[in-house]
Scaffold this motif. Structure first.
Motif, PDB file in Angstrom:
ATOM      1  N   LEU A  74     -14.001  29.586  71.988  1.00 53.19           N
ATOM      2  CA  LEU A  74     -15.202  30.202  72.560  1.00 53.19           C
ATOM      3  C   LEU A  74     -15.696  31.343  71.675  1.00 53.19           C
ATOM      4  CD1 LEU A  74     -14.223  30.321  76.351  1.00 53.19           C
ATOM      5  CD2 LEU A  74     -16.135  29.031  75.353  1.00 53.19           C
ATOM      6  N   LEU A  75     -14.782  32.162  71.179  1.00 50.88           N
ATOM      7  CA  LEU A  75     -15.176  33.281  70.317  1.00 50.88           C
ATOM      8  C   LEU A  75     -15.755  32.784  68.995  1.00 50.88           C
ATOM      9  CD1 LEU A  75     -12.136  35.685  70.854  1.00 50.88           C
ATOM     10  CD2 LEU A  75     -14.459  35.986  71.716  1.00 50.88           C
ATOM     11  N   VAL A  76     -15.064  31.825  68.373  1.00 47.43           N
ATOM     12  CA  VAL A  76     -15.484  31.366  67.054  1.00 47.43           C
ATOM     13  C   VAL A  76     -16.806  30.606  67.117  1.00 47.43           C
ATOM     14  CG1 VAL A  76     -14.848  29.819  65.158  1.00 47.43           C
ATOM     15  CG2 VAL A  76     -13.138  31.341  66.129  1.00 47.43           C
ATOM     16  N   LEU A  77     -17.044  29.887  68.223  1.00 52.71           N
ATOM     17  CA  LEU A  77     -18.265  29.082  68.339  1.00 52.71           C
ATOM     18  C   LEU A  77     -19.438  29.861  68.923  1.00 52.71           C
ATOM     19  CD1 LEU A  77     -16.709  25.722  69.585  1.00 52.71           C
ATOM     20  CD2 LEU A  77     -17.798  26.138  67.371  1.00 52.71           C
ATOM     21  N   ALA A  78     -19.250  31.134  69.202  1.00 54.22           N
ATOM     22  CA  ALA A  78     -20.348  31.933  69.763  1.00 54.22           C
ATOM     23  C   ALA A  78     -21.593  31.951  68.861  1.00 54.22           C
ATOM     24  CB  ALA A  78     -19.872  33.355  70.047  1.00 54.22           C
ATOM     25  N   PRO A  79     -21.454  32.093  67.508  1.00 56.70           N
ATOM     26  CA  PRO A  79     -22.671  32.085  66.678  1.00 56.70           C
ATOM     27  C   PRO A  79     -23.456  30.787  66.790  1.00 56.70           C
ATOM     28  CG  PRO A  79     -20.806  32.975  65.443  1.00 56.70           C
ATOM     29  CD  PRO A  79     -20.256  32.421  66.710  1.00 56.70           C
ATOM     30  N   GLU A  80     -22.765  29.623  66.759  1.00 55.84           N
ATOM     31  CA  GLU A  80     -23.472  28.347  66.883  1.00 55.84           C
ATOM     32  C   GLU A  80     -24.144  28.213  68.245  1.00 55.84           C
ATOM     33  OE1 GLU A  80     -20.192  28.063  65.499  1.00 55.84           O
ATOM     34  OE2 GLU A  80     -20.162  26.268  64.243  1.00 55.84           O
ATOM     35  N   THR A  81     -23.461  28.691  69.290  1.00 59.21           N
ATOM     36  CA  THR A  81     -24.026  28.570  70.629  1.00 59.21           C
ATOM     37  C   THR A  81     -25.325  29.366  70.747  1.00 59.21           C
ATOM     38  OG1 THR A  81     -21.793  28.331  71.545  1.00 59.21           O
ATOM     39  CG2 THR A  81     -23.556  28.883  73.075  1.00 59.21           C
ATOM     40  N   LEU A  82     -25.310  30.605  70.299  1.00 55.36           N
ATOM     41  CA  LEU A  82     -26.526  31.429  70.364  1.00 55.36           C
ATOM     42  C   LEU A  82     -27.636  30.846  69.501  1.00 55.36           C
ATOM     43  CD1 LEU A  82     -25.042  35.043  70.280  1.00 55.36           C
ATOM     44  CD2 LEU A  82     -25.993  33.817  72.236  1.00 55.36           C
ATOM     45  N   ALA A  83     -27.285  30.382  68.305  1.00 52.68           N
ATOM     46  CA  ALA A  83     -28.296  29.805  67.414  1.00 52.68           C
ATOM     47  C   ALA A  83     -28.897  28.547  68.024  1.00 52.68           C
ATOM     48  CB  ALA A  83     -27.678  29.493  66.049  1.00 52.68           C
ATOM     49  N   ALA A  84     -28.068  27.714  68.653  1.00 48.33           N
ATOM     50  CA  ALA A  84     -28.567  26.478  69.258  1.00 48.33           C
ATOM     51  C   ALA A  84     -29.503  26.762  70.430  1.00 48.33           C
ATOM     52  CB  ALA A  84     -27.389  25.620  69.719  1.00 48.33           C
ATOM     53  N   VAL A  85     -29.149  27.740  71.260  1.00 44.85           N
ATOM     54  CA  VAL A  85     -29.996  28.082  72.402  1.00 44.85           C
ATOM     55  C   VAL A  85     -31.332  28.649  71.929  1.00 44.85           C
ATOM     56  CG1 VAL A  85     -30.223  29.639  74.375  1.00 44.85           C
ATOM     57  CG2 VAL A  85     -28.081  28.413  73.997  1.00 44.85           C
ATOM     58  N   ARG A  86     -31.299  29.475  70.898  1.00 45.98           N
ATOM     59  CA  ARG A  86     -32.552  30.037  70.374  1.00 45.98           C
ATOM     60  C   ARG A  86     -33.422  28.941  69.771  1.00 45.98           C
ATOM     61  NH1 ARG A  86     -31.110  35.741  67.457  1.00 45.98           N
ATOM     62  NH2 ARG A  86     -33.365  35.699  67.128  1.00 45.98           N
ATOM     63  N   ALA A  87     -32.803  27.960  69.118  1.00 44.86           N
ATOM     64  CA  ALA A  87     -33.587  26.849  68.580  1.00 44.86           C
ATOM     65  C   ALA A  87     -34.212  26.035  69.708  1.00 44.86           C
ATOM     66  CB  ALA A  87     -32.692  25.959  67.711  1.00 44.86           C
ATOM     67  N   ALA A  88     -33.457  25.794  70.777  1.00 44.02           N
ATOM     68  CA  ALA A  88     -33.994  25.030  71.903  1.00 44.02           C
ATOM     69  C   ALA A  88     -35.146  25.762  72.567  1.00 44.02           C
ATOM     70  CB  ALA A  88     -32.878  24.757  72.915  1.00 44.02           C
ATOM     71  N   ARG A  89     -35.082  27.082  72.632  1.00 51.50           N
ATOM     72  CA  ARG A  89     -36.182  27.864  73.210  1.00 51.50           C
ATOM     73  C   ARG A  89     -37.474  27.676  72.425  1.00 51.50           C
ATOM     74  NH1 ARG A  89     -34.561  33.909  73.695  1.00 51.50           N
ATOM     75  NH2 ARG A  89     -36.760  33.995  74.335  1.00 51.50           N
ATOM     76  N   ARG A  90     -37.355  27.354  71.141  1.00 52.89           N
ATOM     77  CA  ARG A  90     -38.540  27.139  70.301  1.00 52.89           C
ATOM     78  C   ARG A  90     -38.913  25.672  70.192  1.00 52.89           C
ATOM     79  NH1 ARG A  90     -35.268  31.077  68.134  1.00 52.89           N
ATOM     80  NH2 ARG A  90     -36.253  33.122  67.975  1.00 52.89           N
ATOM     81  N   GLY A  91     -38.308  24.840  71.035  1.00 55.07           N
ATOM     82  CA  GLY A  91     -38.637  23.425  71.027  1.00 55.07           C
ATOM     83  C   GLY A  91     -37.948  22.626  69.947  1.00 55.07           C
ATOM     84  N   ARG A  92     -36.942  23.219  69.265  1.00 51.16           N
ATOM     85  CA  ARG A  92     -36.216  22.530  68.202  1.00 51.16           C
ATOM     86  C   ARG A  92     -34.889  22.013  68.758  1.00 51.16           C
ATOM     87  NH1 ARG A  92     -40.604  22.723  66.416  1.00 51.16           N
ATOM     88  NH2 ARG A  92     -41.296  23.641  64.450  1.00 51.16           N
ATOM     89  N   VAL A  93     -34.949  21.100  69.726  1.00 49.51           N
ATOM     90  CA  VAL A  93     -33.739  20.584  70.348  1.00 49.51           C
ATOM     91  C   VAL A  93     -32.908  19.794  69.346  1.00 49.51           C
ATOM     92  CG1 VAL A  93     -32.845  19.096  72.188  1.00 49.51           C
ATOM     93  CG2 VAL A  93     -34.802  20.589  72.629  1.00 49.51           C
ATOM     94  N   GLN A  94     -33.571  19.096  68.426  1.00 54.02           N
ATOM     95  CA  GLN A  94     -32.822  18.348  67.416  1.00 54.02           C
ATOM     96  C   GLN A  94     -31.963  19.291  66.561  1.00 54.02           C
ATOM     97  OE1 GLN A  94     -32.612  14.936  67.001  1.00 54.02           O
ATOM     98  NE2 GLN A  94     -30.924  15.591  65.682  1.00 54.02           N
ATOM     99  N   THR A  95     -32.504  20.442  66.230  1.00 56.71           N
ATOM    100  CA  THR A  95     -31.715  21.434  65.494  1.00 56.71           C
ATOM    101  C   THR A  95     -30.504  21.870  66.313  1.00 56.71           C
ATOM    102  OG1 THR A  95     -33.650  22.250  64.304  1.00 56.71           O
ATOM    103  CG2 THR A  95     -31.775  23.731  64.452  1.00 56.71           C
ATOM    104  N   SER A  96     -30.685  22.049  67.612  1.00 56.56           N
ATOM    105  CA  SER A  96     -29.573  22.422  68.490  1.00 56.56           C
ATOM    106  C   SER A  96     -28.502  21.340  68.499  1.00 56.56           C
ATOM    107  CB  SER A  96     -30.080  22.661  69.912  1.00 56.56           C
ATOM    108  OG  SER A  96     -31.079  23.662  69.939  1.00 56.56           O
ATOM    109  N   LEU A  97     -28.923  20.076  68.580  1.00 52.41           N
ATOM    110  CA  LEU A  97     -27.955  18.980  68.569  1.00 52.41           C
ATOM    111  C   LEU A  97     -27.261  18.876  67.214  1.00 52.41           C
ATOM    112  CD1 LEU A  97     -29.825  16.190  70.578  1.00 52.41           C
ATOM    113  CD2 LEU A  97     -28.305  17.991  71.399  1.00 52.41           C
ATOM    114  N   ASN A  98     -28.020  19.134  66.139  1.00 54.61           N
ATOM    115  CA  ASN A  98     -27.392  19.162  64.811  1.00 54.61           C
ATOM    116  C   ASN A  98     -26.262  20.191  64.776  1.00 54.61           C
ATOM    117  OD1 ASN A  98     -29.264  17.278  63.956  1.00 54.61           O
ATOM    118  ND2 ASN A  98     -30.508  18.745  62.816  1.00 54.61           N
ATOM    119  N   LEU A  99     -26.524  21.358  65.369  1.00 49.94           N
ATOM    120  CA  LEU A  99     -25.500  22.411  65.405  1.00 49.94           C
ATOM    121  C   LEU A  99     -24.304  21.998  66.253  1.00 49.94           C
ATOM    122  CD1 LEU A  99     -27.717  25.602  65.719  1.00 49.94           C
ATOM    123  CD2 LEU A  99     -25.951  25.245  63.997  1.00 49.94           C
TER     124      LEU A  99
END
Length: 385
Positions: free
Chosen positions: A283-308
């Motif tokens: 959970l600690l190590v994956l926190a950066p990917e999780t935040l980055a994926a959620v921010r990408a999804a907020r901008r409509g970049r769901v594919q980027t989130s799934l890539n992450l």
């Protein structure tokens, strides 16, 4: 978001926090920390996570997708592997299952947590979250194959007692994992890069389904961040952010190791299974990917989130198993890789549900909620097996 996100000035918090977190790592390394020091290291860890997400966005905006999400996923995984090997070298027999617990936790967190949150946020934004079924399906197939080969088969092999591979079997799993990871990267970044580019939605409709030509104009220039209206950062700014990203990630993993004795003591005093330690580390190590994926999804970049999400799962298995196999040359004690019945059921359910989610190329709040319930079930059963 303001276009200042991509400027990375050398005087703002995104530069200072990784440096401070790295200093905290150096000062705390190998020491027994009192409670207040653990709290300070934890604060530095949280700040380093936020800084890592910022610098990942800068690098991603410069190099475009899918390279942007690949940079973050690989960087985090490489340092995660180093953390696992370090903890196993220090822990002896009590860490025999640490690699399995951490890798499986990473798979569940990425495939259900990151994917579920991203679909939920994307569906809240546009009613329907859209993505490329071709690219996401290929990534999911790779995750499923790697997980079964590395984490399920050891439970059923008979060359060694217990959920272990023999030396030959471990070598095969390591080579197969590395080969699949390399093949996936080649497909994602060269041969079928268009399958992993963001898909635009207008009025809930998905554009470009099934055809490479359907990728939206200008999508190649978009990374994890919001690059629709901001000019890409200069090469110098991107290189500075890349360096600071590595510093932040080293600080994240190193500070996680610094607080791990406190985590282990807390888990033991609470009477929880030792596998919970692997869950918390993941959970600690994956926190950066999780935040980055959620921010990408907020901008409509769901594919980027799934890539992450799927990229992190693939990297976690595809890089960890070969390194652990190599490390067994000098590591003493058994290496337990096989999952138990409860975890195998959760893995099978995750694969089936993920396939049903990915196949249409679009998802609603329901799919996001289903994945998050699967993650909640995994976390609950980790605490109360």
């Amino acid at each position: 978001m303001s276009t200042a996100t991509h400027r990375s000035p050398l005087t703002d918090w995104t530069v200072l926090v990784p440096v401070v977190a790295l200093i905290a790592l150096v000062l705390s390394w190998g020491r027994d920390l009192p409670g207040f020091a653990v709290a300070l290291v934890a604060v530095c860890l949280a700040g380093a996570v936020l800084a890592a997400v910022h610098h990942a966005e800068v690098v991603a905006h410069r190099v475009g997708e899918p390279f942007g999400s690949l940079v973050l996923a690989v960087a985090v995984t490489v340092i995660e592997v180093a953390l696992i090997v370090t903890l196993m070298a220090d822990g002896g027999d009590k860490t025999a299952s640490l690699a399995r617990d951490t890798v499986f936790a990473a798979v569940m967190i990425t495939c259900n947590g990151i994917v579920g949150l991203s679909l939920l946020v994307g569906a809240l934004r546009n009613r329907v979250a859209v993505f490329n079924a071709e690219g996401s399906g290929a990534a999911l197939a790779t995750v499923a194959t790697l997980a079964v080969l590395s984490l399920v088969l050891p439970t059923f092999t008979t060359s060694k007692p217990g959920p272990e591979f023999s030396s030959a079997q471990l070598t095969f799993a390591a080579v197969a994992s590395l080969a699949l990871y390399g093949l996936f990267i080649a497909v994602q970044t060269v041969r079928h890069r268009d399958y992993f580019l963001p898909v635009e939605a207008h009025g809930g409709a998905r554009e470009g389904a099934g055809a490479p030509a359907g990728a939206p104009a200008g999508a190649e220039g978009d990374g994890i961040g919001d690059g629709d209206h901001a000019a890409p950062p200069t090469s110098r700014a991107a290189l500075v952010s890349l360096g600071l990203l590595l510093v932040a990630l080293i600080a994240v993993v190193g500070d996680a190791k610094a607080v791990s004795p406190t985590i282990e003591a807390g888990v033991a005093s609470a009477g929880l299974p030792n596998a919970v330690v692997g869950v918390i580390i993941a959970l600690l190590v994956l926190a950066p990917e999780t935040l980055a994926a959620v921010r990408a999804a907020r901008r409509g970049r769901v594919q980027t989130s799934l890539n992450l999400g799927y990229g992190s799962a693939i990297a976690s298995i595809g890089l960890t198993i070969p390194v652990i196999a190599l490390a067994t040359i000098w590591l003493s004690g058994p290496l337990l890789l096989g999952l138990g019945p409860i975890h195998m059921v959760l893995l099978a359910l995750t694969i089936v549900v993920s396939a049903l989610t990915i196949a249409p190329g679009r998802a609603t709040l329901l799919q996001g909620g289903v994945h998050l319930v699967l993650l909640a079930a995994y976390l609950f059963l980790a605490v109360s097996p």
